[in-house]
Design an enzyme around this catalytic site. Structure first.
Site, short mmCIF file in Angstrom:
data_model
loop_
_atom_site.label_atom_id
_atom_site.label_comp_id
_atom_site.label_asym_id
_atom_site.label_seq_id
_atom_site.Cartn_x
_atom_site.Cartn_y
_atom_site.Cartn_z
N HIS A 177 0.86 -1.19 0.00
CA HIS A 177 0.00 0.00 0.00
C HIS A 177 0.89 1.23 0.00
O HIS A 177 0.81 2.06 0.91
CB HIS A 177 -0.95 -0.02 1.20
CG HIS A 177 -2.03 -1.04 1.04
ND1 HIS A 177 -3.18 -0.78 0.35
CD2 HIS A 177 -2.11 -2.32 1.45
CE1 HIS A 177 -3.95 -1.87 0.36
NE2 HIS A 177 -3.32 -2.82 1.01
N HIS A 198 1.05 -8.41 -1.33
CA HIS A 198 0.20 -8.62 -2.52
C HIS A 198 0.65 -7.87 -3.78
O HIS A 198 -0.09 -7.10 -4.38
CB HIS A 198 -1.30 -8.44 -2.24
CG HIS A 198 -1.77 -7.15 -1.61
ND1 HIS A 198 -1.32 -5.91 -1.99
CD2 HIS A 198 -2.69 -6.94 -0.64
CE1 HIS A 198 -1.97 -5.00 -1.28
NE2 HIS A 198 -2.78 -5.59 -0.45
N ALA A 202 -1.73 -2.27 -5.21
CA ALA A 202 -1.43 -1.15 -4.32
C ALA A 202 0.06 -0.75 -4.35
O ALA A 202 0.62 -0.26 -3.37
CB ALA A 202 -1.89 -1.41 -2.89
N ILE A 231 -8.09 -12.61 -10.78
CA ILE A 231 -8.77 -11.30 -10.75
C ILE A 231 -7.76 -10.20 -10.39
O ILE A 231 -7.64 -9.20 -11.09
CB ILE A 231 -9.94 -11.32 -9.74
CG1 ILE A 231 -11.02 -12.29 -10.22
CG2 ILE A 231 -10.50 -9.91 -9.53
CD1 ILE A 231 -12.09 -12.61 -9.20
N ASP A 255 -5.51 -13.44 0.55
CA ASP A 255 -6.05 -12.11 0.86
C ASP A 255 -7.58 -12.18 0.95
O ASP A 255 -8.28 -11.23 0.62
CB ASP A 255 -5.61 -11.08 -0.20
CG ASP A 255 -5.82 -9.65 0.26
OD1 ASP A 255 -6.11 -9.42 1.44
OD2 ASP A 255 -5.69 -8.73 -0.59
FE FE Z 1 -4.12 -4.95 0.99
#
Ligand code: FE
Length: 361
Positions: A177, A198, A202, A231, A255
């Site tokens: 992020h 991930h 982000a 996705i 996630d």
């Molecule tokens: Fe996240």
């Protein structure tokens, strides 16, 4: 317990036919035998280090009974170790999660704090109301022994002032992020941080004159969490990443959130409304929010997207995540290791899960 005439897949020794013997919680013998055929594949149990919930359970309001149920549900997806992951929240909400998950045991290896010390610009589906900068005072309260992993953005104020404190507490820092550019990623990498949350969600995209967070993650020797639900990442992107980084640097995660393994509908994530349609979870403005993936489906997708070997699959689905968190007694099919195993058929569908030597699915 003895598993006979199976294809054994160990992340280090590779693939071979043989038998696996288990006594108590441990693997006591692995014999190599030249069987002409086998029905089932034995791999290390799956490990999910980034998951916010599933089947109606939401990490942020889960009771200790819910955490137990979550661990038991997870056995039906082959997961024998997992790290419930919080979202950006108030200090009191985080403390409540730590309290409720404290003595559950089972397959819970600790807690992952995803936020709140992240970038507002790259908040994704994190609630902006709670995003803030880290302070030692707050960390002293929320970094208990349970916290194994924290996702932070290196551009937040105080980031480089608190990383030594976190390392002292044996918390692994993951960059995520974040709007950071290459120079900041490099600085964080040189400070000993070796993983990305991930990837490449982000993060900033790769441009040929400014390689951004995406390029930095590929270029520097980071471990990358990846959500292989088809996705969050296109199959070509998953394969491209695999070709560049190899199977030693990829950590599969779900996630997932409370809507995973349930019907399409309306759910919550960190106080925000999430709609699930055709297995895709999103906020009202269309932002992708968490996933509805269950772990063994992600494993099958990774194999399908990359055509990797089973040995490599054992690394990305188990071994890499454990080693990255310094968990050394799990993740291999080898004498002395904890007997956390999955038994799969040749289509990689889950047949059985063994947790600490017990059949749990
Ligand atoms: Fe996240």
């Amino acid at each position: 317990m003895k598993l006979e005439k199976v294809l054994i897949v160990d992340p280090i020794k590779g693939e071979f036919t043989g038998d696996v013997e288990i006594e108590g919680k441990k693997i006591t013998k692995v014999s190599v035998k030249d069987y002409y055929s086998y029905d089932n594949i034995v791999m290390p149990g799956f490990v999910d280090v980034h998951t916010h919930g599933q089947k109606g359970i939401n990490v942020m309001d889960a009771s200790s009974e819910d955490f137990k149920k979550w661990a038991e549900n997870n056995f039906s997806y082959g997961v024998t170790s997992f790290i419930p992951s919080t979202v950006s929240a108030s200090k009191d909400q985080i403390l409540k999660v730590l309290e409720n998950s404290k003595d559950v045991g089972l397959s819970i290896e600790g807690i992952h704090l995803e936020g709140p010390f992240i970038s507002l610009e790259k908040k994704g589906a994190q609630n902006p109301q709670y995003i803030r900068k880290p302070t030692i005072e707050e960390l002293e309260e929320i970094i208990t022994e349970q916290v194994k992993l924290i996702t932070m953005a290196p551009e937040v104020e105080n980031f480089f002032d608190v990383i030594d404190y976190l390392k002292e507490k044996n918390v692994v820092i993951s960059l995520g992020h974040t709007n950071a550019d290459f120079n900041l990623f490099k600085k964080a990498f040189q400070s000993g941080i070796n993983r990305i949350t991930h990837f490449s969600n982000a993060l900033t995209p790769l441009h040929h004159r400014n390689i951004g967070g995406t390029g930095s993650a590929l270029y520097l020797d980071f471990h990358l969490e990846m959500i292989c639900d088809g996705i969050h990442l296109s199959r070509e992107f998953v394969d491209l990443t695999y070709q560049i980084k190899g199977s030693d640097k990829i950590i599969l995660i779900t996630d997932s959130f409370e809507g995973a393994a349930l019907e399409d509908g309306h759910y919550k994530l960190g106080g925000l409304d999430v709609t699930v349609k055709d297995a895709k979870a999103f906020l009202a403005d269309g932002t992708i929010a968490s996933s509805t993936l269950v772990f063994n489906e992600g494993v099958k997708n990774f194999k399908k997207f990359t055509n990797c070997s089973l040995q490599e699959l054992a690394k990305v689905s188990s071994y890499n995540a454990l080693r990255n968190l310094n968990i050394l007694n799990k993740g291999r099919i080898e004498t002395g290791y904890v007997a956390n195993l999955v038994i799969l058929d040749k289509n990689l569908d889950l047949v059985q899960t063994i947790f600490e030597g017990r059949r749990v699915f």
